[in-house]
Design a protein around this motif. Structure first.
Motif, PDB file in Angstrom:
ATOM      1  N   ALA A 108       0.845  -1.192   0.000  1.00  0.00           N
ATOM      2  CA  ALA A 108       0.000   0.000   0.000  1.00  0.00           C
ATOM      3  C   ALA A 108       0.880   1.242   0.000  1.00  0.00           C
ATOM      4  N   PRO A 109       0.296   2.398  -0.342  1.00  0.00           N
ATOM      5  CA  PRO A 109       1.083   3.636  -0.324  1.00  0.00           C
ATOM      6  C   PRO A 109       1.671   3.930   1.051  1.00  0.00           C
ATOM      7  N   ASP A 110       2.723   4.714   1.052  1.00  0.00           N
ATOM      8  CA  ASP A 110       3.442   5.038   2.279  1.00  0.00           C
ATOM      9  C   ASP A 110       2.700   6.142   3.031  1.00  0.00           C
ATOM     10  N   ALA A 111       1.717   5.719   3.823  1.00  0.00           N
ATOM     11  CA  ALA A 111       0.926   6.667   4.608  1.00  0.00           C
ATOM     12  C   ALA A 111       0.409   5.955   5.846  1.00  0.00           C
ATOM     13  N   SER A 112       0.304   6.692   6.930  1.00  0.00           N
ATOM     14  CA  SER A 112      -0.224   6.112   8.158  1.00  0.00           C
ATOM     15  C   SER A 112      -1.694   5.775   7.959  1.00  0.00           C
TER      16      SER A 112
END
Length: 481
Positions: free
Chosen positions: A54-58
């Protein structure tokens, strides 16, 4: 005329709406690579690992699952993640959750939630115990983004295997992150089964060996997203640990920043996941990095293979998997015989079948035993090449031609299978109907059609079929003990 015009307008509006909807769905997809199952570092009949990218985001990710069909839903422990941040690729995260308490051999349901909302659901298959029947599919040289590859992905799914093994060349041409994204995940983890792919990876684990197109590209300054093999697979780390620049692992070319990015993402898989072993059902598998950069005279490697097989003597079946076949009748790659050096170790360890790829066709040897001579190997190189193209191993072999896999099902020797017709361009179709061009150890040779291997294990009976891309059986044999 007016009514025809109105129909055309309405049709155009409908198609535009469909296109917008498809685009919206694509935009709303929270995954870079949809969830897929793995056997993990310590395989068990009651556990599997679930991975996704998944994208690099919390993000608040969670996984629910039903260990038993129609049973209560459980939550896994909080998913963990590793950040992949290499040059040329947007940073992303590889998430992992552990499914525990599974019933061996049973189906189970699972779902992935993002911020409390279900974004993915699938049915999986738990691993089998030693007393259960099971089926596996084997094919190599697969990630080429060809029509044949896509059809074989569907063929593999429809075979309903309990797991899939890939003897190398998982993705072409250089084992890059970008190549996985276009040539692998969309095909083997599609949302439906058709000629474009199948939902295979979300249903059963795929277990892979490194091929030359997976780990031979080691210049991270030129290809920063290479060696993705070490990012995306969760496989045992119980093999011999190599040392970079040593007899098993070549030196990388990488700037300080590129090396740091790679090592942080690869973690303990680097230097450990090239050679490993695992048990499934009543069989033991030994997986070996067969790339030519490996020194197969290295005593440490030989001793690890011998010890691994010695520990497996209580298993009913012993299988070995690697990429480069030592026994190959195709003109292509004929000179790459270096893995023949391991044959005496396999024989001492009572190996039944060796599964390989690299040569893009299907071949089955007669059951054979092999003794390399004491004169070493003959290096083969093309004109002007600075490195050897291959190593010819002079030999003495004994063939069991009485074995036919039907009335005589007890081979004297090891059967070597080349199952490299998994999707890439076929090698040497001109040899298909020319048995005079085959080596004496070759029993079956099919080089004019893409195919995969389907193996059924029922206690002391192993039945293997080779199925072509159109569903036709082109070879079959049975081994009993």
């Amino acid at each position: 005329m007016k009514s025809t015009y109105i129909l055309l307008v309405l049709l155009g509006q409908f198609l535009a709406a469909q296109a917008c909807s498809a685009q919206d769905n694509k935009t709303d997809d929270p995954f870079i690579a949809r969830p897929y199952l793995q056997i993990g570092h310590t395989p068990s009949t009651e556990t599997l690992q679930l991975l996704w990218h998944a994208p690099d985001a919390s993000t608040d990710w969670a996984v629910d699952y039903q260990p038993k069909a129609n049973g209560p839903w459980k939550k896994t422990a909080l998913p963990t993640w590793v950040r992949v941040d290499v040059a040329g690729i947007e940073p992303h995260r590889v998430y992992e959750a552990t499914l525990t308490g599974l019933t061996p051999g049973s189906r189970f349901n699972y779902r992935v939630l993002k911020a409390g909302k279900v974004v993915f659901t699938a049915e999986g298959q738990a691993s089998k115990k030693a007393d259960q029947l099971y089926r596996f599919v084997a094919f190599a040289d697969i990630g080429a983004e060809t029509p044949a590859q896509k059809k074989l992905a569907s063929r593999a799914y429809l075979a309903k295997p309990d797991f899939v093994v890939v003897p190398g060349d998982i993705v072409y041409e250089r084992g890059l992150i970008s190549e996985y994204r276009s040539r692998f995940w969309p095909i083997y983890n599609a949302n439906q089964v058709d000629t474009a792919g199948a939902p295979l990876l979300r249903s059963v684990p795929m277990i892979v060996a490194p091929g030359n197109h997976d780990t031979d590209t080691r210049d991270l300054d030129k290809y920063p997203d290479a060696l993705a093999y070490y990012y995306y697979w969760k496989q045992p780390l119980n093999g011999i640990t190599g040392t970079e620049g040593g007899p098993l692992i070549p030196t990388m070319t990488a700037s300080v920043d590129n090396r740091k990015a790679f090592l942080e993402a690869a973690g303990e898989a680097y230097l450990k996941m090239a050679n490993y072993s695992f048990d499934y059902g009543n069989a033991h598998w030994t997986v070996i990095d067969s790339n030519p950069y490996v020194d197969f005279t290295d005593k440490g490697l030989q001793e690890w293979i011998a010890a691994d097989l010695a520990r497996a003597q209580n298993a009913t079946w012993r299988f070995v998997m690697f990429h480069h076949p030592g026994f190959n009748s195709a003109r292509e790659h004929y000179e790459q015989q270096h893995t023949r050096l391991l044959s005496p170790i396999f024989e001492a360890g009572n190996v039944d079948v060796v599964f390989t790829g690299h040569v893009h066709n299907y071949q089955r040897s007669f059951p054979l035993t092999f003794v390399p001579d004491k004169k070493g190997v003959l290096l083969v190189s093309s004109m002007g090449a600075k490195m050897a193209r291959g190593r010819v191993v002079n030999d003495q072999w004994a063939l069991d031609k009485s074995f036919n896999g039907t009335t005589n099902t007890k081979p004297k020797g090891i059967i070597y299978l080349v199952t490299g017709a998994g999707g890439q361009t076929l090698y040497n179709p001109e040899q298909n109907n020319d048995p005079d061009s085959w080596q004496r150890f070759t029993d079956k040779f099919f080089s004019n059609v893409h195919s995969l291997t389907v193996a059924d294990v029922n206690g002391k009976t192993l039945s293997i079929r080779q199925i072509d891309v159109n569903g036709k059986e082109i070879d079959s044999f049975t081994i009993t003990k």
